[in-house]
Design a protein around this motif. Structure first.
Motif, PDB file in Angstrom:
ATOM      1  N   ILE A 108      33.903  87.530  34.534  1.00 55.68           N
ATOM      2  CA  ILE A 108      32.943  88.126  35.702  1.00 55.68           C
ATOM      3  C   ILE A 108      32.803  86.717  36.636  1.00 55.68           C
ATOM      4  CG2 ILE A 108      31.001  89.213  36.587  1.00 55.68           C
ATOM      5  CD1 ILE A 108      31.396  91.107  34.201  1.00 55.68           C
ATOM      6  N   LEU A 109      32.998  86.757  37.842  1.00 55.24           N
ATOM      7  CA  LEU A 109      32.928  85.432  38.589  1.00 55.24           C
ATOM      8  C   LEU A 109      31.513  85.351  39.188  1.00 55.24           C
ATOM      9  CD1 LEU A 109      36.277  84.986  40.121  1.00 55.24           C
ATOM     10  CD2 LEU A 109      35.484  83.890  37.960  1.00 55.24           C
ATOM     11  N   CYS A 110      30.589  84.284  39.362  1.00 54.15           N
ATOM     12  CA  CYS A 110      29.349  84.238  39.807  1.00 54.15           C
ATOM     13  C   CYS A 110      29.194  82.861  40.411  1.00 54.15           C
ATOM     14  CB  CYS A 110      28.131  84.338  38.804  1.00 54.15           C
ATOM     15  SG  CYS A 110      26.549  84.029  39.533  1.00 54.15           S
ATOM     16  N   ALA A 111      28.854  82.959  41.758  1.00 55.69           N
ATOM     17  CA  ALA A 111      28.696  81.568  42.270  1.00 55.69           C
ATOM     18  C   ALA A 111      27.288  81.275  42.245  1.00 55.69           C
ATOM     19  CB  ALA A 111      29.278  81.521  43.970  1.00 55.69           C
ATOM     20  N   ILE A 112      26.953  80.190  42.221  1.00 53.59           N
ATOM     21  CA  ILE A 112      25.386  80.009  42.154  1.00 53.59           C
ATOM     22  C   ILE A 112      25.329  79.265  43.427  1.00 53.59           C
ATOM     23  CG2 ILE A 112      23.295  78.358  41.532  1.00 53.59           C
ATOM     24  CD1 ILE A 112      24.700  78.070  38.744  1.00 53.59           C
ATOM     25  N   GLU A 113      24.750  80.214  44.525  1.00 55.90           N
ATOM     26  CA  GLU A 113      24.855  80.003  46.105  1.00 55.90           C
ATOM     27  C   GLU A 113      23.960  80.980  46.851  1.00 55.90           C
ATOM     28  OE1 GLU A 113      25.312  78.089  48.875  1.00 55.90           O
ATOM     29  OE2 GLU A 113      27.400  77.365  47.754  1.00 55.90           O
ATOM     30  N   GLN A 114      23.343  80.242  47.653  1.00 55.68           N
ATOM     31  CA  GLN A 114      22.423  81.492  48.833  1.00 55.68           C
ATOM     32  C   GLN A 114      23.438  81.963  49.760  1.00 55.68           C
ATOM     33  OE1 GLN A 114      20.642  77.789  49.932  1.00 55.68           O
ATOM     34  NE2 GLN A 114      18.718  78.219  48.740  1.00 55.68           N
ATOM     35  N   THR A 115      23.608  83.304  49.607  1.00 54.22           N
ATOM     36  CA  THR A 115      24.456  84.028  50.436  1.00 54.22           C
ATOM     37  C   THR A 115      23.844  85.355  50.891  1.00 54.22           C
ATOM     38  OG1 THR A 115      25.419  85.408  48.496  1.00 54.22           O
ATOM     39  CG2 THR A 115      26.389  83.268  49.244  1.00 54.22           C
ATOM     40  N   GLU A 116      24.259  86.118  51.896  1.00 57.94           N
ATOM     41  CA  GLU A 116      23.763  87.546  52.156  1.00 57.94           C
ATOM     42  C   GLU A 116      24.200  88.225  51.002  1.00 57.94           C
ATOM     43  OE1 GLU A 116      25.991  88.508  55.492  1.00 57.94           O
ATOM     44  OE2 GLU A 116      24.625  87.454  56.835  1.00 57.94           O
ATOM     45  N   GLY A 117      23.000  88.809  50.317  1.00 57.52           N
ATOM     46  CA  GLY A 117      23.144  89.889  49.171  1.00 57.52           C
ATOM     47  C   GLY A 117      23.171  88.993  47.924  1.00 57.52           C
TER      48      GLY A 117
END
Length: 191
Positions: A108-117
């Motif tokens: 399962i891929l998870c970016a550590i990032e500030q995004t919508e949602g």
């Protein structure tokens, strides 16, 4: 009767008392179902620090992508302190190829990032039966949008000051610790 914390004697442990694994023991030890992808991370100190944190929490591997430097390198070693020799790592010129490979392997891929949602880290609930990838990006530009588009979700570290950004290795450490708490059967790590 409870003893106040201020009166407890605390002696620093000697390095020989830390029950550290040897490199050979580390290689065959159980690993946490977590892999790190560094997407165009330019700082060699960040790379080395991520290796050291990956070793500390027995992560499966680190994927180094794009301009991210690879071992052996003295600047990586300065912060990794040999963890670049214990933690499995892979290099991909193109981050898309790395995440596609990991996705095909069921991560399962998870970016550590500030995004919508994006999911706030303090609200994140993980499935301990799954394996995850944490993707951290370039120090200025972050994770590439084309990589964010392939992720199953993004996680954001809540921040309350004026900057709303953290150093790559600091962000990695915070999120890895949270994943470790949720995914680890600590009895496995006591062996």
């Amino acid at each position: 009767m409870d003893t106040p914390l201020t009166s407890i004697f605390m002696r620093k442990l000697k390095i020989t008392e830390l029950n550290r694994l040897t490199s050979d023991e580390y290689k065959v030890s159980s690993k946490m179902p977590l892999t790190i992808v560094l997407d165009h991370v330019r700082s060699l100190n960040n790379v080395g620090s991520v290796f050291r944190t990956a070793d500390a929490f027995r992560l499966e591997s680190v994927y180094l992508c794009g301009i991210t430097a690879t071992p052996p390198h003295p600047e990586i070693h300065k912060t990794a302190l040999g963890a670049e020799d214990t933690v499995d790592w892979h290099y991909y010129e193109n981050t898309v190829d790395a995440v596609n490979t990991l996705k095909e392997q069921g991560y399962i891929l998870c970016a550590i990032e500030q995004t919508e949602g994006s999911v706030l880290l303090n609200e994140l609930k993980l499935d301990a039966d799954k394996k995850y990838v944490l993707i951290l990006g370039h120090e200025v530009k972050g994770v590439q949008q084309e990589i964010v588009d392939q992720c199953d979700f993004c996680v954001e570290i809540p921040q309350y000051g004026t900057k709303h950004s953290l150093n790559v290795s600091v962000a990695a450490g915070i999120v890895i610790w949270d994943f470790f708490k949720q995914l680890s059967d600590l009895s496995v790590f006591d062996q």
